[in-house]
Design a protein around this motif. Structure first.
Motif, PDB file in Angstrom:
ATOM      1  N   TYR A 167       0.850  -1.203   0.000  1.00 45.99           N
ATOM      2  CA  TYR A 167       0.000   0.000   0.000  1.00 45.99           C
ATOM      3  C   TYR A 167       0.879   1.244   0.000  1.00 45.99           C
ATOM      4  N   ILE A 224       0.825   5.485   1.159  1.00 45.59           N
ATOM      5  CA  ILE A 224       0.200   6.600   1.874  1.00 45.59           C
ATOM      6  C   ILE A 224       0.885   7.887   1.430  1.00 45.59           C
ATOM      7  N   ASP A 283      -7.316  12.404  -5.177  1.00 45.16           N
ATOM      8  CA  ASP A 283      -8.354  11.872  -4.293  1.00 45.16           C
ATOM      9  C   ASP A 283      -9.254  10.874  -5.018  1.00 45.16           C
ATOM     10  N   GLN A 310      -8.038   7.174  -4.729  1.00 40.83           N
ATOM     11  CA  GLN A 310      -7.970   6.486  -3.444  1.00 40.83           C
ATOM     12  C   GLN A 310      -8.752   5.171  -3.450  1.00 40.83           C
ATOM     13  N   GLU A 360      -8.549   1.017  -1.097  1.00 36.43           N
ATOM     14  CA  GLU A 360      -8.110   0.381   0.143  1.00 36.43           C
ATOM     15  C   GLU A 360      -6.588   0.304   0.271  1.00 36.43           C
ATOM     16  N   ASN A 381      -4.007   6.001  -0.014  1.00 31.83           N
ATOM     17  CA  ASN A 381      -4.733   7.015   0.738  1.00 31.83           C
ATOM     18  C   ASN A 381      -3.954   8.323   0.783  1.00 31.83           C
ATOM     19  N   ASN A 382      -4.684   9.451   0.701  1.00 34.59           N
ATOM     20  CA  ASN A 382      -4.087  10.784   0.785  1.00 34.59           C
ATOM     21  C   ASN A 382      -4.393  11.438   2.124  1.00 34.59           C
ATOM     22  N   HIS A 383      -3.454  12.236   2.586  1.00 33.39           N
ATOM     23  CA  HIS A 383      -3.661  13.086   3.755  1.00 33.39           C
ATOM     24  C   HIS A 383      -3.165  14.482   3.386  1.00 33.39           C
TER      25      HIS A 383
END
Length: 234
Positions: A141, A143, A160, A163, A165, A168-170
């Motif tokens: 995965y 991040i 976005d 995205q 499972e 993922n973006n922050h």
């Protein structure tokens, strides 16, 4: 050294003072995700010595499959000669492309990948993310964390939508929030960290990671002339 004169084919306003320039891709010119190149203004090599003020090392924010070379850059309130000339470019104008390298190739080692960038540093991460989305082989995965106090996050809408499972973006708006997120992520077992930002940002993040027992060989930066050890010096 092979030089390519390439035309501007599109200019996109990404945010206030931030633009993406798309150039035609020379035939046979290929690169990997995380690659960088030199973009120079026409005439930089007209004298006895190249005018280094008209040359910049740039991250390529596209993949070869997109059929074009892209760079994203911010323009300060008092731009350099290079940025001033860049701001004047129009579609159809030419620049000179030469040299190609890659220090941020996606490492497919069956380990998580964590991308840490500041502001326009996300430009170096975009092709890494796209490469992963195209082929997740041996990467469990990814991040992606980007901090930008302007709150105008580059590529946010595009990334976005990708995205799932495994990706993922922050998007964080302050260094405080960024370091809180980093404290959580550093617990990720056996992760590989990619860092792109200012010198001080890189140094601070590297020192925090190493302080949490992350091995230097598991940290990648986009500054090819620097070693991780040099960032650990006080």
């Amino acid at each position: 050294m092979i030089k390519h004169n390439i035309k501007v084919i599109d200019i996109v306003n990404e945010a206030k003072g931030t633009k993406t320039y798309y150039f035609e891709r020379p035939e046979g010119f290929n690169w990997q995700e995380g690659a960088h190149t030199h973009i120079a203004h026409v005439g930089f090599d007209a004298g006895e010595k190249p005018n280094r003020d008209l040359v910049r090392h740039m991250s390529i924010m596209t993949l070869p499959s997109e059929g074009k070379i892209g760079i994203t850059t911010r323009f300060p309130s008092s731009p350099s000669q290079y940025k001033s000339k860049l701001a004047e470019l129009k579609i159809g104008d030419e620049v000179v492309l030469f040299k190609l390298g890659s220090v941020l190739t996606l490492r497919r080692e069956n380990r998580p990948v964590i991308l840490l960038s500041m502001g326009v540093g996300i430009a170096a991460m975009r092709p890494i993310i796209l490469s992963y989305k195209n082929d997740k082989t041996n990467v469990p995965y990814v991040i992606n964390v980007n901090v930008d106090s302007s709150k105008e996050f580059i590529y946010r809408d595009e990334l976005d939508k990708l995205q799932d499972e495994d990706y993922n973006n922050h998007w964080v708006r302050s260094r405080k929030e960024f370091y809180e997120k980093l404290e959580q992520l550093v617990e990720t077992e056996d992760a590989i960290y990619y860092i792109v930002g200012s010198y001080l940002f890189d140094k601070d993040v590297i020192q925090r990671l190493v302080g949490k027992n992350v091995k230097a060989e598991n940290i990648l930066i986009d500054k090819k002339d620097w070693s991780i050890g040099e960032f650990l010096e006080n």
